[in-house]
Design a protein around this motif. Structure first.
Motif, PDB file in Angstrom:
ATOM      1  N   ASP A 239     -22.922 -12.452 -28.782  1.00  0.00           N
ATOM      2  CA  ASP A 239     -24.051 -12.902 -27.972  1.00  0.00           C
ATOM      3  C   ASP A 239     -25.190 -11.913 -28.226  1.00  0.00           C
ATOM      4  O   ASP A 239     -25.140 -10.771 -27.765  1.00  0.00           O
ATOM      5  CB  ASP A 239     -23.655 -12.919 -26.490  1.00  0.00           C
ATOM      6  CG  ASP A 239     -24.757 -13.447 -25.597  1.00  0.00           C
ATOM      7  OD1 ASP A 239     -24.733 -14.635 -25.272  1.00  0.00           O
ATOM      8  OD2 ASP A 239     -25.647 -12.648 -25.205  1.00  0.00           O
ATOM      9  N   LYS A 241     -29.209 -10.648 -28.269  1.00  0.00           N
ATOM     10  CA  LYS A 241     -30.529 -10.750 -27.646  1.00  0.00           C
ATOM     11  C   LYS A 241     -31.583  -9.869 -28.314  1.00  0.00           C
ATOM     12  O   LYS A 241     -32.776 -10.041 -28.075  1.00  0.00           O
ATOM     13  CB  LYS A 241     -30.449 -10.353 -26.165  1.00  0.00           C
ATOM     14  CG  LYS A 241     -29.674 -11.301 -25.280  1.00  0.00           C
ATOM     15  CD  LYS A 241     -29.758 -10.840 -23.832  1.00  0.00           C
ATOM     16  CE  LYS A 241     -29.056 -11.829 -22.899  1.00  0.00           C
ATOM     17  NZ  LYS A 241     -29.175 -11.407 -21.474  1.00  0.00           N
ATOM     18  N   ARG A 247     -25.369  -3.666 -23.784  1.00  0.00           N
ATOM     19  CA  ARG A 247     -25.086  -4.608 -24.860  1.00  0.00           C
ATOM     20  C   ARG A 247     -23.934  -4.145 -25.745  1.00  0.00           C
ATOM     21  O   ARG A 247     -23.942  -4.372 -26.960  1.00  0.00           O
ATOM     22  CB  ARG A 247     -26.339  -4.840 -25.712  1.00  0.00           C
ATOM     23  CG  ARG A 247     -27.532  -5.380 -24.952  1.00  0.00           C
ATOM     24  CD  ARG A 247     -27.250  -6.682 -24.270  1.00  0.00           C
ATOM     25  NE  ARG A 247     -27.010  -7.774 -25.204  1.00  0.00           N
ATOM     26  CZ  ARG A 247     -26.561  -8.961 -24.850  1.00  0.00           C
ATOM     27  NH1 ARG A 247     -26.238  -9.215 -23.596  1.00  0.00           N
ATOM     28  NH2 ARG A 247     -26.384  -9.891 -25.755  1.00  0.00           N
ATOM     29  N   LYS A 258     -21.402  -8.107 -28.171  1.00  0.00           N
ATOM     30  CA  LYS A 258     -22.854  -8.098 -27.969  1.00  0.00           C
ATOM     31  C   LYS A 258     -23.550  -7.328 -29.082  1.00  0.00           C
ATOM     32  O   LYS A 258     -22.953  -6.978 -30.092  1.00  0.00           O
ATOM     33  CB  LYS A 258     -23.170  -7.536 -26.583  1.00  0.00           C
ATOM     34  CG  LYS A 258     -22.561  -8.360 -25.443  1.00  0.00           C
ATOM     35  CD  LYS A 258     -23.022  -7.882 -24.085  1.00  0.00           C
ATOM     36  CE  LYS A 258     -22.407  -8.723 -22.967  1.00  0.00           C
ATOM     37  NZ  LYS A 258     -22.858  -8.284 -21.631  1.00  0.00           N
ATOM     38  N   SER A 296     -30.350 -15.959 -25.656  1.00  0.00           N
ATOM     39  CA  SER A 296     -29.634 -15.236 -26.709  1.00  0.00           C
ATOM     40  C   SER A 296     -29.169 -16.199 -27.789  1.00  0.00           C
ATOM     41  O   SER A 296     -29.093 -17.412 -27.568  1.00  0.00           O
ATOM     42  CB  SER A 296     -28.442 -14.467 -26.127  1.00  0.00           C
ATOM     43  OG  SER A 296     -27.550 -15.342 -25.455  1.00  0.00           O
ATOM     44  N   ASP A 376     -33.540  -5.668 -21.133  1.00  0.00           N
ATOM     45  CA  ASP A 376     -33.525  -7.109 -21.384  1.00  0.00           C
ATOM     46  C   ASP A 376     -34.561  -7.855 -20.559  1.00  0.00           C
ATOM     47  O   ASP A 376     -34.931  -8.977 -20.884  1.00  0.00           O
ATOM     48  CB  ASP A 376     -32.126  -7.686 -21.133  1.00  0.00           C
ATOM     49  CG  ASP A 376     -31.597  -7.365 -19.739  1.00  0.00           C
ATOM     50  OD1 ASP A 376     -32.358  -6.808 -18.923  1.00  0.00           O
ATOM     51  OD2 ASP A 376     -30.407  -7.660 -19.474  1.00  0.00           O
TER      52      ASP A 376
END
Length: 414
Positions: A239, A241, A247, A258, A296, A376
């Motif tokens: 996932d 971002k 993360r 992440k 994401s 984020d």
């Protein structure tokens, strides 16, 4: 690459909705099903007030006082399927008229004198049009959704929302519980999303095919139906971002990984890389235009089969979708070793708007962990810039010259 600003002519303004809504918690498990590497786990049974055992109804108690037990996940799912079919029958009887705010409501009385169960299907005509734009027939959709029991009643591993998931029997569709403000954002952006998908069939944005509000005894559960990004088993799931705040996930737990776990570079030929980056550019630009952030890119990694297949046939089950959703490519490790893989791609979780709560979180984080982390919680324009720049470095070409200059409003020359 140039961002195609004319792809969403309505020019939707940023949304400013925020409602209080409780989150549903649940356990996680590294040993999931359907090849998704432990993404979901069954919600465990709990003791009721009488000392017996009871199931869980996706966060919604179907009882109303008197120590009444809640429905199990299977009972809940069966009721939901019946009521979805009732909505369809009602729409078929009334005929189709194009209206933006056409909701369909059906009710079902629970056994033993329990409260009434009310299901409202939102924006019926727009969702039907969105399914049509995606090449999904009504027969295909309702057969997948209602011809056999759902699987699931699962809680996602890596997310913070505690959302509960159900899957159609063939794995093509996922039903997910969401919060009230996300439900409102989806309904608001739906007309713009429909126009965007009409002009951008290769978009990596996850498709939404239905939205439902289920009310029992004063409690409301909001559910969305969306395409399953990972229709085939994935060995590893990331996932991504483009941030560093929280993360990293311990790989030993077997959950969704992440950004800090993704120590690879994705390799494609020059033309394919250019196409993928253009799609990510357009998708993030669209999401910025409707005022959402915190999305994401979900990446499913599987060993390469070594065969050239049509992504639309293999991954999308015969109905339309992005030709970028499943690709043969390579992953290059930090030590230079290259692994041939099959990659499933999709942009998910794009129902978070820039609210006063997000603004407060942004300034708090910026003055604390923002000194040494990429937070984020950023405004949509800033989030879009960072999201695209991250994949500009994570997706490289195996042949041809690299892309060193792009024209992207707000991003500038690089």
């Amino acid at each position: 690459l140039k961002s195609k600003r004319n792809i969403h002519p309505l020019g939707a303004p940023p949304y400013r909705t925020e409602r209080a809504s409780g989150k549903m918690g649940g356990a996680v498990d590294p040993n999931g099903e359907n090849g998704n590497n432990g993404k979901f786990k069954d919600v465990p049974e709990e003791d009721d007030e009488d000392g017996g055992r009871r199931g869980v109804s996706c966060g919604l108690s179907l009882g109303c006082g008197g120590g009444r037990k809640v429905d199990t996940t299977q009972q809940f799912a069966a009721r939901l399927q019946r009521m979805i079919l009732s909505c369809k029958a009602m729409q078929d009887d009334q005929g189709l008229r194009f209206r933006i705010f056409d909701n369909c409501t059906v009710a079902e009385k629970l056994e033993d004198g329990g409260p009434e169960m009310v299901l409202q299907e939102s924006r019926c005509t727009l969702f039907r049009k969105l399914r049509q734009v995606s090449g999904l027939t009504e027969e295909h959709f309702y057969n997948s959704m209602c011809s056999n029991p759902f699987s699931g009643g699962k809680v996602e591993v890596s997310g913070k929302s505690g959302s509960i998931f159900l899957r159609s029997h063939d794995g093509e569709f996922v039903l997910k519980t969401i919060e009230e403000h996300e439900f409102e954002v989806l309904n608001s952006m739906l007309p713009h999303m429909m126009l965007y998908f009409e002009q951008n069939q290769d978009s990596l944005l996850s498709r939404f095919f239905g939205a439902y509000a289920l009310t029992v005894g004063g409690q409301t559960l909001r559910i969305i139906c969306m395409s399953n990004v990972l229709k085939r088993p994935a060995e590893r799931i990331y996932d991504l971002k483009g941030t560093t705040e929280d993360r990293w996930v311990d790989p030993k737990k077997g959950g969704v990984l992440k950004d800090k776990n993704f120590t690879y570079t994705m390799l494609f030929d020059f033309d394919r890389r250019k196409d993928i980056l253009q799609v990510i550019c357009d998708d993030s630009d669209f999401l910025d235009s409707v005022g959402v952030m915190d999305y994401s890119l979900l990446v499913g990694v599987s060993p390469s089969k070594g065969k050239k297949k049509s992504p639309r046939e293999v991954i999308n089950g015969g109905y339309g979708g992005s030709s970028m959703s499943c690709l043969e490519g390579s992953l290059r490790k930090l030590d230079g070793e290259v692994e041939e893989v099959e990659l499933q791609l999709g942009i998910i979780d794009f129902l978070q708007c820039w609210t006063p709560k997000k603004i407060a979180a942004h300034w708090f984080k910026k003055s604390t962990i923002g000194c040494f982390q990429e937070i984020d919680t950023e405004p949509p324009a800033k989030y879009r810039q960072r999201f695209y720049k991250y994949f500009l470095t994570k997706i490289e070409a195996t042949t041809g010259r690299p892309i060193r200059s792009i024209s992207f409003e707000g991003l500038g020359e690089r």
